[in-house]
Design a protein around this motif. Structure first.
Motif, short mmCIF file in Angstrom:
data_model
loop_
_atom_site.label_atom_id
_atom_site.label_comp_id
_atom_site.label_asym_id
_atom_site.label_seq_id
_atom_site.Cartn_x
_atom_site.Cartn_y
_atom_site.Cartn_z
N GLY A 65 0.83 -1.20 0.00
CA GLY A 65 0.00 0.00 0.00
C GLY A 65 0.86 1.24 0.00
O GLY A 65 1.71 1.40 0.86
N ASN A 66 0.67 2.07 -0.96
CA ASN A 66 1.38 3.34 -0.97
C ASN A 66 0.37 4.45 -1.18
O ASN A 66 -0.72 4.24 -1.72
CB ASN A 66 2.51 3.36 -2.00
N THR A 67 0.69 5.63 -0.72
CA THR A 67 -0.27 6.73 -0.71
C THR A 67 0.16 7.87 -1.63
O THR A 67 1.33 8.09 -1.88
CB THR A 67 -0.47 7.28 0.71
N SER A 68 -0.87 8.58 -2.07
CA SER A 68 -0.67 9.77 -2.90
C SER A 68 -0.41 10.96 -1.99
O SER A 68 -0.61 10.90 -0.78
CB SER A 68 -1.93 10.04 -3.73
N PRO A 69 -0.02 12.08 -2.59
CA PRO A 69 -0.01 13.32 -1.82
C PRO A 69 -1.44 13.66 -1.38
O PRO A 69 -2.42 13.15 -1.93
CB PRO A 69 0.51 14.36 -2.83
N THR A 70 -1.56 14.54 -0.43
CA THR A 70 -2.87 14.96 0.08
C THR A 70 -3.56 15.87 -0.92
O THR A 70 -2.94 16.78 -1.49
CB THR A 70 -2.71 15.66 1.43
N PHE A 71 -4.84 15.62 -1.13
CA PHE A 71 -5.68 16.45 -1.99
C PHE A 71 -7.00 16.69 -1.26
O PHE A 71 -7.23 16.10 -0.19
CB PHE A 71 -5.89 15.80 -3.37
N GLN A 72 -7.84 17.53 -1.81
CA GLN A 72 -9.11 17.87 -1.16
C GLN A 72 -10.30 17.25 -1.88
O GLN A 72 -10.31 17.21 -3.12
CB GLN A 72 -9.30 19.39 -1.11
N VAL A 73 -11.27 16.79 -1.12
CA VAL A 73 -12.55 16.39 -1.65
C VAL A 73 -13.56 17.44 -1.20
O VAL A 73 -13.57 17.83 -0.01
CB VAL A 73 -12.99 14.99 -1.17
#
Length: 123
Positions: free
Chosen positions: A113-121
């Protein structure tokens, strides 16, 4: 042992050794979404990742994509955004679910599991 038998035995041994070779873990870099992106609830977005460094044999080639709420630190495991696609495709369209507005990350599972940068919903 005759030469022909020796050659056949050698080929059988080599073939079994090659087929038993361990698969590598593939941890692709997520290229979209990027920091600062804004996703609207109900919209279709494309998650992308870099497949240029994929090993020849991957231990789990089937991908899954989840949302992670950054503030709460929880992955929304009950509602995956996508499942059953090849991790080697490098992209997958997803529909943004009806979630609370806030900061999120994409979690891409295949081998790891790897994560993306933070973004907004947003609503």
């Amino acid at each position: 042992m005759r030469a022909g038998s020796f050659i056949l035995a050698s080929i059988a041994f080599f073939t079994s050794a090659v087929s038993a070779a361990p698969a590598d873990v593939f941890v692709p870099h997520i290229t979209a979404p990027i920091a600062g992106d804004v996703w609207k609830v109900g919209s279709t977005q494309e998650v992308t990742w870099d497949t240029s460094n994929a090993p020849g044999q991957i231990s789990n080639p089937e991908g899954k994509i989840y949302l992670k709420h950054v503030t709460q630190g929880t992955i929304l495991l009950d509602s995956p955004l996508a499942t059953g696609f090849s991790i080697l495709e490098g992209k997958q369209a997803v529909q943004v679910p009806n979630v609370a507005a806030g900061p999120y990350q994409i979690v891409l599972f295949g081998d790891s599991g790897n994560t993306s940068p933070t973004f907004q919903v947003v609503a």
